[in-house]
Design a protein around this motif. Structure first.
Motif, mmCIF file in Angstrom:
data_model
loop_
_atom_site.group_PDB
_atom_site.id
_atom_site.type_symbol
_atom_site.label_atom_id
_atom_site.label_comp_id
_atom_site.label_asym_id
_atom_site.label_seq_id
_atom_site.Cartn_x
_atom_site.Cartn_y
_atom_site.Cartn_z
ATOM 1 N N THR A 144 0.732 -1.329 0.132
ATOM 2 C CA THR A 144 0.024 -0.071 0.082
ATOM 3 C C THR A 144 0.956 1.426 -0.057
ATOM 4 N N GLY A 145 2.471 1.013 0.193
ATOM 5 C CA GLY A 145 3.041 2.212 0.014
ATOM 6 C C GLY A 145 3.457 2.390 -1.268
ATOM 7 N N THR A 146 3.141 1.732 -2.219
ATOM 8 C CA THR A 146 3.385 1.827 -3.682
ATOM 9 C C THR A 146 2.377 2.343 -4.353
ATOM 10 N N THR A 147 2.355 3.466 -5.386
ATOM 11 C CA THR A 147 1.130 3.962 -6.300
ATOM 12 C C THR A 147 0.904 2.965 -7.347
ATOM 13 N N VAL A 148 1.927 2.645 -8.313
ATOM 14 C CA VAL A 148 1.467 1.688 -9.221
ATOM 15 C C VAL A 148 1.966 0.243 -9.252
ATOM 16 N N ASN A 149 1.642 -0.568 -9.957
ATOM 17 C CA ASN A 149 1.903 -2.031 -10.192
ATOM 18 C C ASN A 149 3.478 -2.017 -11.027
ATOM 19 N N PHE A 201 18.176 3.631 -15.047
ATOM 20 C CA PHE A 201 16.840 3.947 -14.309
ATOM 21 C C PHE A 201 16.850 5.373 -13.843
ATOM 22 N N SER A 202 15.638 5.568 -14.370
ATOM 23 C CA SER A 202 15.171 7.131 -14.355
ATOM 24 C C SER A 202 13.886 7.025 -13.739
ATOM 25 N N ASP A 203 13.381 8.347 -13.135
ATOM 26 C CA ASP A 203 12.165 8.707 -12.817
ATOM 27 C C ASP A 203 10.989 8.496 -13.871
ATOM 28 N N THR A 204 11.397 8.997 -15.417
ATOM 29 C CA THR A 204 10.698 8.842 -16.216
ATOM 30 C C THR A 204 10.091 7.640 -16.960
ATOM 31 N N VAL A 205 10.408 6.699 -16.250
ATOM 32 C CA VAL A 205 9.984 5.245 -16.607
ATOM 33 C C VAL A 205 8.437 4.980 -16.258
ATOM 34 N N ILE A 206 8.005 5.791 -15.110
ATOM 35 C CA ILE A 206 6.679 5.878 -14.930
ATOM 36 C C ILE A 206 5.909 6.832 -15.983
ATOM 37 N N GLY A 207 4.948 6.412 -16.584
ATOM 38 C CA GLY A 207 4.270 7.152 -17.450
ATOM 39 C C GLY A 207 4.396 7.006 -18.850
ATOM 40 N N GLU A 208 5.489 6.336 -19.291
ATOM 41 C CA GLU A 208 5.879 5.822 -20.595
ATOM 42 C C GLU A 208 5.264 4.579 -21.085
ATOM 43 N N PRO A 209 4.352 4.772 -22.235
ATOM 44 C CA PRO A 209 3.654 3.674 -22.596
ATOM 45 C C PRO A 209 4.638 2.379 -23.107
ATOM 46 N N GLU A 210 5.711 2.894 -23.620
ATOM 47 C CA GLU A 210 6.700 1.567 -24.135
ATOM 48 C C GLU A 210 7.075 0.912 -22.863
ATOM 49 N N LEU A 261 3.790 -3.317 -19.159
ATOM 50 C CA LEU A 261 3.511 -4.733 -19.630
ATOM 51 C C LEU A 261 2.120 -5.204 -19.296
ATOM 52 N N ASP A 262 1.434 -5.202 -20.300
ATOM 53 C CA ASP A 262 -0.135 -5.762 -20.195
ATOM 54 C C ASP A 262 -0.125 -7.280 -20.182
ATOM 55 N N TYR A 263 -1.063 -7.766 -19.031
ATOM 56 C CA TYR A 263 -1.412 -9.009 -19.011
ATOM 57 C C TYR A 263 -2.937 -9.062 -19.198
ATOM 58 N N PRO A 264 -3.377 -9.930 -20.207
ATOM 59 C CA PRO A 264 -4.705 -9.986 -20.477
ATOM 60 C C PRO A 264 -5.351 -10.810 -19.345
ATOM 61 N N PHE A 265 -4.749 -11.823 -18.754
ATOM 62 C CA PHE A 265 -5.268 -12.303 -17.740
ATOM 63 C C PHE A 265 -4.502 -12.324 -16.270
ATOM 64 N N PHE A 325 1.474 -3.775 -15.457
ATOM 65 C CA PHE A 325 2.595 -3.381 -14.788
ATOM 66 C C PHE A 325 3.435 -2.417 -15.404
ATOM 67 N N TYR A 326 4.310 -1.525 -14.537
ATOM 68 C CA TYR A 326 5.305 -0.812 -15.180
ATOM 69 C C TYR A 326 6.722 -1.687 -14.871
ATOM 70 N N ARG A 327 7.607 -1.844 -15.883
ATOM 71 C CA ARG A 327 8.745 -2.442 -15.782
ATOM 72 C C ARG A 327 9.947 -1.592 -15.022
ATOM 73 N N ILE A 328 10.337 -2.030 -13.832
ATOM 74 C CA ILE A 328 11.208 -1.269 -13.195
ATOM 75 C C ILE A 328 12.058 -2.228 -12.440
ATOM 76 N N PRO A 329 13.389 -2.262 -12.492
ATOM 77 C CA PRO A 329 14.375 -2.928 -11.909
ATOM 78 C C PRO A 329 14.307 -2.704 -10.372
ATOM 79 N N ILE A 330 13.989 -3.613 -9.594
ATOM 80 C CA ILE A 330 14.000 -3.643 -7.995
ATOM 81 C C ILE A 330 15.362 -4.187 -7.604
ATOM 82 N N ARG A 331 16.204 -2.966 -7.178
ATOM 83 C CA ARG A 331 17.810 -3.471 -6.792
ATOM 84 C C ARG A 331 17.729 -3.571 -5.020
ATOM 85 N N ILE A 332 17.270 -4.609 -4.567
ATOM 86 C CA ILE A 332 17.102 -4.737 -3.118
ATOM 87 C C ILE A 332 17.727 -6.228 -3.068
#
Length: 255
Positions: A169-174, A185-194, A197-201, A214-221
């Motif tokens: 619940t602390g994250t806005t998007v999927n 790795f940049s902030d602008t990855v949020i909002g870019e259509p390319e 990743l869309d899953y039909p189911f 989902f937005y494609r973002i590398p999670i580096r933890i």
């Protein structure tokens, strides 16, 4: 959520992505008289940077008429919060109203209901209590709740196979843990259509709850997180977490 500690009431954000009880801004922690220093703890931001937090124990914290005793209190790291934000173009970070966050471990001995559509949370002793309050629990989708890694997770079926999803619940998007469509790795990855990743189911225990993006973002933890379901998911689904029973329930919200 309003939380009372000593004689002060703080507005805190529910953050299922935070493994802990309570984290509060340094200036508020400094003013607490009944805290006991326990040590320091390392943590990692989504971009892979390591941070240090001071850890305390306090006698109690109250939410409404319910007392949690004795919770562990962490001192919020402002740099960690800034690192977790994604700001597009010349967008500026909005000032935060809340003074800190509540983590999922505060509720580990109870059950937690999150109804984001109605801006409502509640906690109780079992799903039977929820049923007695008029919820149609037979209509809920039930899945195993995975807590062993310190993350609130469950598994869903996608066109690419099983996906282990963290509820946050602390994250806005999927977010799905993939390299961005950009070279860095940049902030602008949020909002870019390319970068979407869309899953039909998206199936939970065999039930298709519909398409999901989902937005494609590398999670580096240090631990591998496959995907994060943020408030974009919670605004469409009522979620009931039975921590003791290690079960999570979902129901599509309407209206």
């Amino acid at each position: 959520i309003n939380v009372t500690i000593e004689e002060n009431t703080f507005l805190l954000k529910l953050d299922l992505g935070f493994r802990g009880d309570i984290t509060i801004a340094k200036e508020a922690v400094d003013g607490m008289l009944s805290k006991t220093f326990l040590g320091e703890k390392s943590m990692y931001g989504v971009r892979g940077k390591e941070y240090t937090k001071k850890i305390y124990q306090i006698p109690k914290a109250k939410i409404g008429d319910v007392t949690f005793s004795p919770p562990i209190l962490q001192e919020e790291n402002e740099e960690f919060l800034k690192d977790a934000q994604f700001l597009q173009n010349d967008e500026e970070a909005l000032p935060r109203e809340e003074k800190g966050r509540l983590g999922w471990e505060l509720f580990r001995n109870t059950c937690l209901l999150i109804d984001a559509r109605k801006s409502k949370i509640a906690f109780c002793d079992s799903i039977d209590t929820l049923k007695n309050e008029g919820y149609d629990v037979e209509a809920f989708i039930k899945a195993p709740l995975l807590l062993e890694r310190g993350v609130v997770e469950f598994k869903a079926q996608t066109p690419d196979g099983l996906l282990c999803c963290a509820l946050d619940t602390g994250t806005t998007v999927n977010i799905i843990n993939m390299e961005c469509a950009k070279d860095n790795f940049s902030d602008t990855v949020i909002g870019e259509p390319e970068n979407v990743l869309d899953y039909p189911f998206f199936k939970i225990e065999g039930t298709d709850v519909g398409s999901i993006s989902f937005y494609r973002i590398p999670i580096r933890i240090p631990i591998r997180i496959e995907a994060i379901l943020g408030m974009e998911f919670f605004k469409n689904y009522l979620v009931f977490l039975d921590f003791a029973g290690k079960t999570v329930y979902f129901q599509k919200t309407t209206g």
